[in-house]
Every structure is written in structure tokens, then in C-alpha cells.
Design an enzyme around this catalytic site. Structure first.
Site, PDB file in Angstrom:
ATOM      1  N   THR A  13       0.844  -1.200   0.000  1.00 10.03           N
ATOM      2  CA  THR A  13       0.000   0.000   0.000  1.00 10.03           C
ATOM      3  C   THR A  13       0.879   1.251   0.000  1.00 10.03           C
ATOM      4  O   THR A  13       2.001   1.242   0.505  1.00 10.03           O
ATOM      5  CB  THR A  13      -0.954   0.032   1.213  1.00 10.03           C
ATOM      6  N   GLY A  14       0.340   2.326  -0.574  1.00 13.77           N
ATOM      7  CA  GLY A  14       1.119   3.571  -0.667  1.00 13.77           C
ATOM      8  C   GLY A  14       2.373   3.364  -1.484  1.00 13.77           C
ATOM      9  O   GLY A  14       3.450   3.816  -1.106  1.00 13.77           O
ATOM     10  N   ASN A  16       3.209   4.389  -4.534  1.00 10.77           N
ATOM     11  CA  ASN A  16       3.654   5.326  -5.581  1.00 10.77           C
ATOM     12  C   ASN A  16       4.794   6.233  -5.139  1.00 10.77           C
ATOM     13  O   ASN A  16       5.355   6.953  -5.957  1.00 10.77           O
ATOM     14  CB  ASN A  16       2.480   6.186  -6.082  1.00 10.77           C
ATOM     15  N   GLY A  18       8.077   7.125  -1.905  1.00  6.45           N
ATOM     16  CA  GLY A  18       8.789   6.832  -0.669  1.00  6.45           C
ATOM     17  C   GLY A  18       9.092   5.357  -0.430  1.00  6.45           C
ATOM     18  O   GLY A  18       9.532   4.634  -1.327  1.00  6.45           O
ATOM     19  N   TYR A 196      -0.632  11.454  14.597  1.00  4.11           N
ATOM     20  CA  TYR A 196       0.270  10.575  13.845  1.00  4.11           C
ATOM     21  C   TYR A 196       0.900   9.538  14.784  1.00  4.11           C
ATOM     22  O   TYR A 196       0.911   8.338  14.482  1.00  4.11           O
ATOM     23  CB  TYR A 196       1.357  11.420  13.165  1.00  4.11           C
TER      24      TYR A 196
HETATM   25  N1  LIG Z   1       9.651   9.264   5.937  1.00  2.00           N
HETATM   26  C1  LIG Z   1       9.976   8.996   7.192  1.00  2.00           C
HETATM   27  O1  LIG Z   1      10.949   9.533   7.743  1.00  2.00           O
HETATM   28  C2  LIG Z   1       9.161   8.010   7.980  1.00  2.00           C
HETATM   29  C3  LIG Z   1       9.525   7.775   9.309  1.00  2.00           C
HETATM   30  C4  LIG Z   1       8.809   6.851  10.051  1.00  2.00           C
HETATM   31  C5  LIG Z   1       7.743   6.182   9.472  1.00  2.00           C
HETATM   32  N2  LIG Z   1       7.387   6.440   8.178  1.00  2.00           N
HETATM   33  C6  LIG Z   1       6.251   5.701   7.636  1.00  2.00           C
HETATM   34  O2  LIG Z   1       6.583   5.180   6.364  1.00  2.00           O
HETATM   35  C7  LIG Z   1       5.377   4.964   5.616  1.00  2.00           C
HETATM   36  C8  LIG Z   1       5.572   5.474   4.206  1.00  2.00           C
HETATM   37  O3  LIG Z   1       5.722   6.881   4.246  1.00  2.00           O
HETATM   38  P1  LIG Z   1       6.771   7.653   3.333  1.00  2.00           P
HETATM   39  O4  LIG Z   1       7.732   8.293   4.222  1.00  2.00           O
HETATM   40  O5  LIG Z   1       7.228   6.783   2.246  1.00  2.00           O
HETATM   41  O6  LIG Z   1       5.827   8.830   2.793  1.00  2.00           O
HETATM   42  P2  LIG Z   1       5.204   9.137   1.367  1.00  2.00           P
HETATM   43  O7  LIG Z   1       6.281   9.257   0.344  1.00  2.00           O
HETATM   44  O8  LIG Z   1       4.307  10.325   1.575  1.00  2.00           O
HETATM   45  O9  LIG Z   1       4.352   7.847   1.041  1.00  2.00           O
HETATM   46  C9  LIG Z   1       3.115   7.610   1.666  1.00  2.00           C
HETATM   47  C10 LIG Z   1       2.250   6.824   0.723  1.00  2.00           C
HETATM   48  O10 LIG Z   1       0.985   6.577   1.351  1.00  2.00           O
HETATM   49  C11 LIG Z   1      -0.040   6.938   0.444  1.00  2.00           C
HETATM   50  N3  LIG Z   1      -1.289   7.282   1.099  1.00  2.00           N
HETATM   51  C12 LIG Z   1      -1.523   8.301   1.961  1.00  2.00           C
HETATM   52  N4  LIG Z   1      -2.825   8.316   2.302  1.00  2.00           N
HETATM   53  C13 LIG Z   1      -3.415   7.295   1.629  1.00  2.00           C
HETATM   54  C14 LIG Z   1      -4.739   6.817   1.568  1.00  2.00           C
HETATM   55  N5  LIG Z   1      -5.753   7.389   2.224  1.00  2.00           N
HETATM   56  N6  LIG Z   1      -5.002   5.750   0.791  1.00  2.00           N
HETATM   57  C15 LIG Z   1      -4.000   5.154   0.089  1.00  2.00           C
HETATM   58  N7  LIG Z   1      -2.727   5.571   0.111  1.00  2.00           N
HETATM   59  C16 LIG Z   1      -2.446   6.633   0.873  1.00  2.00           C
HETATM   60  C17 LIG Z   1       0.547   8.127  -0.304  1.00  2.00           C
HETATM   61  O11 LIG Z   1      -0.202   8.401  -1.465  1.00  2.00           O
HETATM   62  P3  LIG Z   1      -0.186   9.891  -2.122  1.00  2.00           P
HETATM   63  O12 LIG Z   1       1.095   9.996  -2.873  1.00  2.00           O
HETATM   64  O13 LIG Z   1      -1.396   9.862  -2.980  1.00  2.00           O
HETATM   65  O14 LIG Z   1      -0.269  10.869  -0.981  1.00  2.00           O
HETATM   66  C18 LIG Z   1       1.930   7.591  -0.576  1.00  2.00           C
HETATM   67  O15 LIG Z   1       1.929   6.692  -1.641  1.00  2.00           O
HETATM   68  C19 LIG Z   1       4.265   5.662   6.378  1.00  2.00           C
HETATM   69  O16 LIG Z   1       3.488   4.705   7.061  1.00  2.00           O
HETATM   70  C20 LIG Z   1       5.018   6.546   7.373  1.00  2.00           C
HETATM   71  O17 LIG Z   1       4.272   6.748   8.549  1.00  2.00           O
HETATM   72  C21 LIG Z   1       8.074   7.335   7.419  1.00  2.00           C
END
Ligand SMILES: NC(=O)c1ccc[n+]([C@@H]2O[C@H](COP(=O)([O-])OP(=O)(O)OC[C@H]3O[C@@H](n4cnc5c(N)ncnc54)[C@H](OP(=O)(O)O)[C@@H]3O)[C@@H](O)[C@H]2O)c1
Length: 310
Positions: A13-14, A16, A18, A196
Site C-alpha cells: 500500500t502507498g 507510488n 517513498g 500521527y
Molecule cells: N519518511 C519517514 O521519515 C518516515 C519515518 C517513520 C515512518 N514512516 C512511515 O513510512 C510509511 C511510508 O511513508 P513515506 O515516508 O514513504 O511517505 P510518502 O512518500 O508520503 O508515502 C506515503 C504513501 O501513502 C499513500 N497514502 C496516503 N494516504 C493514503 C490513503 N488514504 N489511501 C491510500 N494511500 C495513501 C501516499 O499516497 P499519495 O502519494 O497519494 O499521498 C503515498 O503513496 C508511512 O506509514 C510513514 O508513517 C516514514
């Protein structure tokens, strides 16, 4: 670290951007069939096309910003990775969407080997899902909770490796600060960061409770903090947090670090019996005291069942 996952069915999931996108690329490179779950048709189609293009070019292109190319060995021995990736659209904050998604996945796949519950969001203000839940909680916890439960028989028929992408931020989560119902519905809103952190704590509690309830059926569930990574998530938070964090994204690790943390839990055969644990990137760690509270995990599960009964 990883062996071949040739022929295995994975859902991310998600996917596209990160961590999800990075993990998708890595899963493809070790031979898995991957369904990307994305909410935006434009962003989903674009990522799908780029992943296919990257696969055709040998998977060596950069996936985001200054990220290094992923270092997974290509174990696919010439079959087309581009043909093994597909896209499903669903907004995980809406339960109807999640039910439709689960039905489509179940119809396509008699068995699912890997489920990466990765999509995550943070919202600057308290807004609500179609069912009236606070949107961060609805997306990060309830959507994945419902999806996983609806796919249970498919996971049991496959390898059944579940990875819940949580966060080190779960340590600030506090699901005892108010009634669970009030937190879930946003009536106990204490700002974007708290919402969050609460949702990420829910990810860890869901993980341990899945392991307790489903452990005898060959399904494993683990939670992972993927690292502090330069991804899109920082651009979607409150203005104050953006101002505070965005300058530092330059010093953050690449999304590939998160992709590898996911792969560590699904592709390493030595982890096949590991379940109910929390990992800080690659290393197992003890999560917060509340994340280890079995009564809270059980209560959250039971309430989540009530909240997702359609
Ligand atoms: N980046 C960090 O430093 C960090 C640290 C700790 C944990 N995390 C966790 O890592 C995971 C991935 O996050 P990321 O950092 O890779 O951020 P990201 O690049 O913003 O990726 C998040 C993904 O989730 C999708 N998404 C958000 N809301 C959604 C919904 N309602 N339905 C379906 N898809 C949805 C986004 O789609 P859109 O592109 O359409 O918004 C995107 O594809 C998350 O669970 C986050 O909490 C990240």
C-alpha cells in the site's frame, strides 16, 4: 540478505512514493508479483510506468531525489519485471474502498505471500473519514486493519508475511490519554503530531495482536520503523512541522533505507518464524511500554472490529 521471491504475490500500500515505491522496486527485482495500492490514479499510473521503465532498463535508475539506486541483486533471470507489477486504486481512509480493494485482490489472488501495510499520512487539521473517524487514524490504522482482516484467508493460503510500517514516533503515541472511541473519532484531538504518533502506536499494537491471534495459522506480522527518510510525507504535514523539518530532509536517508528494512522482514528466510516484533530499520528493538500493553492491544483490536463492521 534476501533470497529469491520468484512467483510470490505481494501487495504494497502507498506504493507510488517513498518507502512503498522503493519496496515495490526491490520486490520486483527478486521476482515477486507486486500489486501497488495507490489512492491517486495520476500518481499511481506515473509510478507504475516509471517502475516498468526502470525494470526494462535493468532496475538501476534512481527512484527518488538523490537516493542511491537500490542495491538488491536482480534474481529474476531475465523474466519481465514490468509484467509482474500492477496497480489497484483505493483510498484506505474509506472503508467501502478498502472492501472493494480486498474483493478485487481476493478475486485475483488465491494466495497472498506478502502484505506491506505502508501507506501513511499526517494531517495538519482534524478532518474525518467517510465513516466519521479522524483521518490519520482511519488511514494509518483502520484501513490497514480492515484490509488485513479481509485478506486473512488469502494470507493463510500463502506465505502470509505481514509488515506494518510504523514509526519510531509511536513512542509519543498515547492511546490511554482518552477513551479509544474519542481518539478514533478525533474528539480528543491534540494536534497533528499526536494523531500521527497515536496511529503509529496502533500499528505496533495491531502487529502484536495479529501475531497472538493468528500465529497458529502460519501468518506472521512485524512492525518496522523504516528510518528517518527524505520522502513526500514531510511535505504533507502542518506548516509548523514543514518549516521545522523540511530543511533537514537534505540530511535524511534515502527511501531505499526503508525499502530494505521492509525486505529484511519479508525476504530473509531466517526471519520466517519471527512474528509480533518491532524493528528499528534492520534491528529488532523493544517498542514503547504502551506498545507492549497486551490489554490495550486486545481492546484496540476488538474496538477496531466494531468500527470496521460495514
Ligand atoms: N519518511 C519517514 O521519515 C518516515 C519515518 C517513520 C515512518 N514512516 C512511515 O513510512 C510509511 C511510508 O511513508 P513515506 O515516508 O514513504 O511517505 P510518502 O512518500 O508520503 O508515502 C506515503 C504513501 O501513502 C499513500 N497514502 C496516503 N494516504 C493514503 C490513503 N488514504 N489511501 C491510500 N494511500 C495513501 C501516499 O499516497 P499519495 O502519494 O497519494 O499521498 C503515498 O503513496 C508511512 O506509514 C510513514 O508513517 C516514514
Amino acid at each position: 540478505m534476501s533470497g529469491s521471491l520468484k512467483g510470490q504475490v505481494a501487495v504494497v500500500t502507498g506504493a507510488n512514493s517513498g518507502v512503498g515505491r522503493s519496496a515495490t522496486g526491490m520486490l520486483l527485482r527478486v521476482g515477486a508479483h507486486v500489486t501497488m495500492v495507490c489512492r491517486s490514479p495520476e500518481r499511481g499510473e506515473r509510478a507504475l510506468a516509471e517502475l516498468r521503465q526502470s525494470a526494462a532498463a535493468g532496475g538501476s535508475r534512481r527512484t527518488q531525489g538523490r537516493a542511491s539506486a537500490d542495491e538488491m541483486p536482480d534474481l529474476t533471470s531475465g523474466d519481465s519485471a514490468g509484467a509482474r507489477v500492477e496497480l489497484e486504486l483505493a483510498d484506505l481512509s474509506g472503508q467501502e474502498d478498502v472492501r472493494d480493494l480486498a474483493a478485487r485482490l481476493a478475486a485475483k489472488h488465491p494466495a497472498i505471500d506478502i502484505l506491506v501495510n505502508n501507506a501513511g499520512v499526517t494531517r495538519p487539521r482534524c478532518v474525518h473519514s467517510p465513516e466519521g473517524f479522524e483521518l490519520t487514524f482511519a488511514t494509518n490504522h483502520l484501513g490497514h486493519f480492515l484490509l488485513t482482516r479481509l485478506l486473512r484467508d488469502r494470507l493463510e493460503a500463502g506465505r502470509g508475511r505481514i509488515v506494518n510500517v510504523s514509526s519510531r514516533g509511536h513512542q509519543s503515541g498515547d492511546l490511554r490519554r482518552a477513551e479509544l472511541e474519542d481518539i478514533a473519532r478525533g474528539r480528543a484531538w491534540e494536534g497533528a503530531l499526536q494523531a500521527y504518533a497515536d496511529s503509529k502506536l496502533a500499528n505496533v499494537l495491531f502487529t502484536s495482536e495479529t501475531a497472538r491471534r493468528w500465529g497458529s495459522r502460519g501468518v506472521t506480522a512485524n512492525a518496522v520503523h523504516p528510518g528517518v527518510l527524505a520522502t513526500e510525507i514531510w511535505k504533507k504535514t502542518s506548516l509548523a512541522a514543514r518549516v521545522l523539518v523540511l530543511p533537514f530532509t537534505w540530511f535524511m536517508a534515502s527511501p531505499e533505507v526503508g525499502g530494505k528494512a521492509v525486505m529484511n522482514l519479508v525476504a530473509d528466510p531466517s526471519r520466517d518464524d519471527v512474528t509480533g516484533r518491532y524493528f528499528h530499520v534492520q534491528q529488532e528493538k523493544t517498542p514503547s511500554a504502551q506498545a507492549r500493553d497486551e490489554a490495550l492491544a486486545c481492546e484496540l483490536w476488538d474496538r477496531s472490529v466494531e468500527w470496521t463492521r460495514g
